[in-house]
Motif scaffolding. Structure first.
Motif, PDB file in Angstrom:
ATOM      1  N   ASN A 144       0.982  -1.445  -0.210  1.00  0.00           N
ATOM      2  CA  ASN A 144       0.326  -0.404   0.074  1.00  0.00           C
ATOM      3  C   ASN A 144       0.835   1.610  -0.202  1.00  0.00           C
ATOM      4  N   ILE A 145       1.719   1.374   0.470  1.00  0.00           N
ATOM      5  CA  ILE A 145       3.159   2.628   1.224  1.00  0.00           C
ATOM      6  C   ILE A 145       3.802   2.397  -0.690  1.00  0.00           C
ATOM      7  N   LEU A 146       4.270   1.998  -1.450  1.00  0.00           N
ATOM      8  CA  LEU A 146       4.741   2.056  -1.864  1.00  0.00           C
ATOM      9  C   LEU A 146       3.568   1.953  -3.421  1.00  0.00           C
ATOM     10  N   ASP A 147       2.166   1.803  -3.354  1.00  0.00           N
ATOM     11  CA  ASP A 147       1.126   2.183  -4.346  1.00  0.00           C
ATOM     12  C   ASP A 147       1.004   3.561  -4.240  1.00  0.00           C
ATOM     13  N   ALA A 148       0.433   3.881  -2.890  1.00  0.00           N
ATOM     14  CA  ALA A 148       0.730   5.280  -2.316  1.00  0.00           C
ATOM     15  C   ALA A 148       1.645   5.620  -2.623  1.00  0.00           C
ATOM     16  N   ILE A 149       2.816   5.664  -2.338  1.00  0.00           N
ATOM     17  CA  ILE A 149       3.584   6.848  -3.408  1.00  0.00           C
ATOM     18  C   ILE A 149       4.212   7.120  -5.094  1.00  0.00           C
ATOM     19  N   LYS A 150       3.785   6.144  -5.509  1.00  0.00           N
ATOM     20  CA  LYS A 150       3.323   6.218  -7.467  1.00  0.00           C
ATOM     21  C   LYS A 150       2.529   7.011  -8.093  1.00  0.00           C
ATOM     22  N   ILE A 151       1.803   6.967  -6.445  1.00  0.00           N
ATOM     23  CA  ILE A 151       0.354   7.750  -7.288  1.00  0.00           C
ATOM     24  C   ILE A 151       0.182   9.707  -6.609  1.00  0.00           C
ATOM     25  N   ALA A 152       0.444   9.494  -5.537  1.00  0.00           N
ATOM     26  CA  ALA A 152       0.494  10.744  -5.251  1.00  0.00           C
ATOM     27  C   ALA A 152       2.052  11.757  -5.099  1.00  0.00           C
ATOM     28  N   LYS A 153       1.279  12.371  -5.988  1.00  0.00           N
ATOM     29  CA  LYS A 153       2.302  13.845  -6.977  1.00  0.00           C
ATOM     30  C   LYS A 153       3.791  14.798  -5.536  1.00  0.00           C
ATOM     31  N   LYS A 154       2.865  14.976  -3.866  1.00  0.00           N
ATOM     32  CA  LYS A 154       4.087  14.815  -3.804  1.00  0.00           C
ATOM     33  C   LYS A 154       4.193  13.733  -2.656  1.00  0.00           C
ATOM     34  N   GLY A 155       4.243  13.241  -1.496  1.00  0.00           N
ATOM     35  CA  GLY A 155       3.918  12.353  -0.886  1.00  0.00           C
ATOM     36  C   GLY A 155       2.988  10.923  -0.151  1.00  0.00           C
ATOM     37  N   VAL A 156       3.255  10.740   1.115  1.00  0.00           N
ATOM     38  CA  VAL A 156       3.087  10.307   1.900  1.00  0.00           C
ATOM     39  C   VAL A 156       2.323  10.267   3.295  1.00  0.00           C
ATOM     40  N   ILE A 157       1.453  10.097   3.908  1.00  0.00           N
ATOM     41  CA  ILE A 157       1.381  10.661   5.082  1.00  0.00           C
ATOM     42  C   ILE A 157       0.355   9.338   6.322  1.00  0.00           C
ATOM     43  N   PHE A 158       1.025   8.539   6.911  1.00  0.00           N
ATOM     44  CA  PHE A 158       0.213   7.408   7.616  1.00  0.00           C
ATOM     45  C   PHE A 158       0.183   8.121   9.232  1.00  0.00           C
ATOM     46  N   SER A 159      -0.130   6.909  10.116  1.00  0.00           N
ATOM     47  CA  SER A 159       0.345   7.225  11.699  1.00  0.00           C
ATOM     48  C   SER A 159       0.068   5.569  11.772  1.00  0.00           C
ATOM     49  N   ILE A 160       0.868   5.445  13.020  1.00  0.00           N
ATOM     50  CA  ILE A 160       0.382   3.624  13.065  1.00  0.00           C
ATOM     51  C   ILE A 160       0.425   4.556  15.424  1.00  0.00           C
ATOM     52  N   PRO A 161      -0.277   2.831  15.891  1.00  0.00           N
ATOM     53  CA  PRO A 161       0.735   3.163  17.327  1.00  0.00           C
ATOM     54  C   PRO A 161       1.954   2.315  17.487  1.00  0.00           C
ATOM     55  N   ASN A 162       2.351   3.376  18.883  1.00  0.00           N
ATOM     56  CA  ASN A 162       3.348   3.038  19.017  1.00  0.00           C
ATOM     57  C   ASN A 162       3.796   1.364  20.110  1.00  0.00           C
ATOM     58  N   SER A 163       4.332   0.247  18.818  1.00  0.00           N
ATOM     59  CA  SER A 163       4.102  -1.078  20.260  1.00  0.00           C
ATOM     60  C   SER A 163       4.684  -1.483  20.997  1.00  0.00           C
ATOM     61  N   THR A 164       6.195  -0.584  21.587  1.00  0.00           N
ATOM     62  CA  THR A 164       7.054  -0.438  22.371  1.00  0.00           C
ATOM     63  C   THR A 164       6.425   0.200  23.505  1.00  0.00           C
ATOM     64  N   HIS A 165       5.770   1.227  23.870  1.00  0.00           N
ATOM     65  CA  HIS A 165       5.710   2.343  24.696  1.00  0.00           C
ATOM     66  C   HIS A 165       4.550   0.591  25.852  1.00  0.00           C
ATOM     67  N   TYR A 166       5.811   1.861  27.411  1.00  0.00           N
ATOM     68  CA  TYR A 166       5.832   1.214  28.267  1.00  0.00           C
ATOM     69  C   TYR A 166       5.046   0.027  28.637  1.00  0.00           C
ATOM     70  N   SER A 167       3.344   1.368  28.177  1.00  0.00           N
ATOM     71  CA  SER A 167       2.268   0.418  29.135  1.00  0.00           C
ATOM     72  C   SER A 167       1.724  -1.248  28.735  1.00  0.00           C
ATOM     73  N   TYR A 168       2.129  -1.829  27.050  1.00  0.00           N
ATOM     74  CA  TYR A 168       2.551  -2.551  26.662  1.00  0.00           C
ATOM     75  C   TYR A 168       3.808  -3.846  27.504  1.00  0.00           C
ATOM     76  N   ILE A 169       4.871  -2.827  27.587  1.00  0.00           N
ATOM     77  CA  ILE A 169       5.553  -3.636  28.333  1.00  0.00           C
ATOM     78  C   ILE A 169       5.112  -4.146  29.569  1.00  0.00           C
ATOM     79  N   LEU A 170       4.846  -3.237  30.711  1.00  0.00           N
ATOM     80  CA  LEU A 170       4.387  -3.648  32.119  1.00  0.00           C
ATOM     81  C   LEU A 170       3.424  -4.399  31.800  1.00  0.00           C
ATOM     82  N   ARG A 171       2.362  -4.363  30.934  1.00  0.00           N
ATOM     83  CA  ARG A 171       0.720  -5.384  31.014  1.00  0.00           C
ATOM     84  C   ARG A 171       2.441  -6.667  30.723  1.00  0.00           C
ATOM     85  N   MET A 172       3.040  -6.773  30.422  1.00  0.00           N
ATOM     86  CA  MET A 172       3.926  -8.592  29.605  1.00  0.00           C
ATOM     87  C   MET A 172       4.465  -8.293  31.175  1.00  0.00           C
ATOM     88  N   LEU A 173       4.831  -8.003  31.945  1.00  0.00           N
ATOM     89  CA  LEU A 173       6.113  -7.625  32.731  1.00  0.00           C
ATOM     90  C   LEU A 173       4.612  -8.091  34.695  1.00  0.00           C
TER      91      LEU A 173
END
Length: 244
Positions: A144-173
């Motif tokens: 999807n990223i590579l397709d979007a880069i080919k199509i968009a004139k200026k660029g691609v923007i995305f956001s994703i969760p940070n899965s190394t956040h301390y709350s996830y680590i504490l959940r495991m610990l």
């Protein structure tokens, strides 16, 4: 006082993620119940994640730019951008959203994210293609990223969760439980990244191409988020700009 309230809300939110165990609902309708359960069908009011994400977006891009958003859901962020003069188009693989977008005055395309290239053959290309909290739902988002880069004139923007956040680590610990990023069904998120994963991943994906790449941790918890964002930033905002 507002700073203290914000800090307390952040602590409560983080600790909920340590002890939160959603109930399985295998009868759920992912395209509808997912958004109801997340509390997103509520008009144009943004939550703190969405607002900070849009302020980052606004700091990078002019409102004369055209935006084609993929996996828009109920589009609170697009309403916010539209009100500020951005030319936005929403898209999702859900025909039931057509009337919703007609009512709020935003152009909507019923489109599978894997068919971007097919859709834009012979059509005007947007300045930017965006994926806000979408790529973690896709098994092979690299395509999807590579397709979007080919199509968009200026660029691609995305956001994703940070899965190394301390709350996830504490959940495991503390509990021995794997990180939980779903509300209705465990299949909601199928890919996971930490802050420090994103840049090398994209540099390899975009190898041989000239791009301006910015990886911006956001929703930082406490002052520590400015020093160790891989542990104390809840989200990751990414800008891939084509050379002018």
């Amino acid at each position: 006082m507002q700073v203290i309230k914000k800090l307390l809300r952040g602590i409560i939110w983080d600790w909920k993620r340590i002890f939160y165990d959603p109930e399985f609902d295998f009868s759920a309708r992912p395209n509808i119940d997912y958004w109801h359960d997340r509390g997103c069908l509520r008009g144009s009011k943004l939550n703190s994640f969405q607002l900070e994400r849009m302020l980052l977006f606004q700091s990078y891009f002019h409102n004369e730019d055209s935006i084609f958003d993929v996996g828009s859901g109920t589009g609170e962020t697009l309403v916010w951008l539209s009100k500020r003069g951005y030319d936005v188009t929403a898209s999702d693989f859900n025909s039931s959203l057509q009337h919703y977008y007609e009512d709020i005055g935003i152009n909507y395309i019923n489109l599978d994210a894997s068919r971007l290239s097919d859709y834009f053959q012979g059509r005007e290309r947007p300045d930017y293609i965006t994926f806000f909290e979408v790529l973690e739902h896709i098994e092979v988002p690299e395509n999807n990223i590579l397709d979007a880069i080919k199509i968009a004139k200026k660029g691609v923007i995305f956001s994703i969760p940070n899965s190394t956040h301390y709350s996830y680590i504490l959940r495991m610990l503390i509990r021995g439980r794997f990180l939980c990023q779903w509300r209705v069904h465990p299949r909601e998120h199928v890919r996971f990244w930490g802050v420090n994963d994103v840049k090398p991943w994209l540099e390899e994906l975009l190898s041989g191409r000239q791009f301006e790449l910015n990886v911006l941790p956001y929703q930082r918890s406490f002052i520590l988020g400015h020093f160790v964002p891989h542990l104390f930033a809840r989200g990751i905002f990414v800008v891939i700009k084509k050379p002018e």
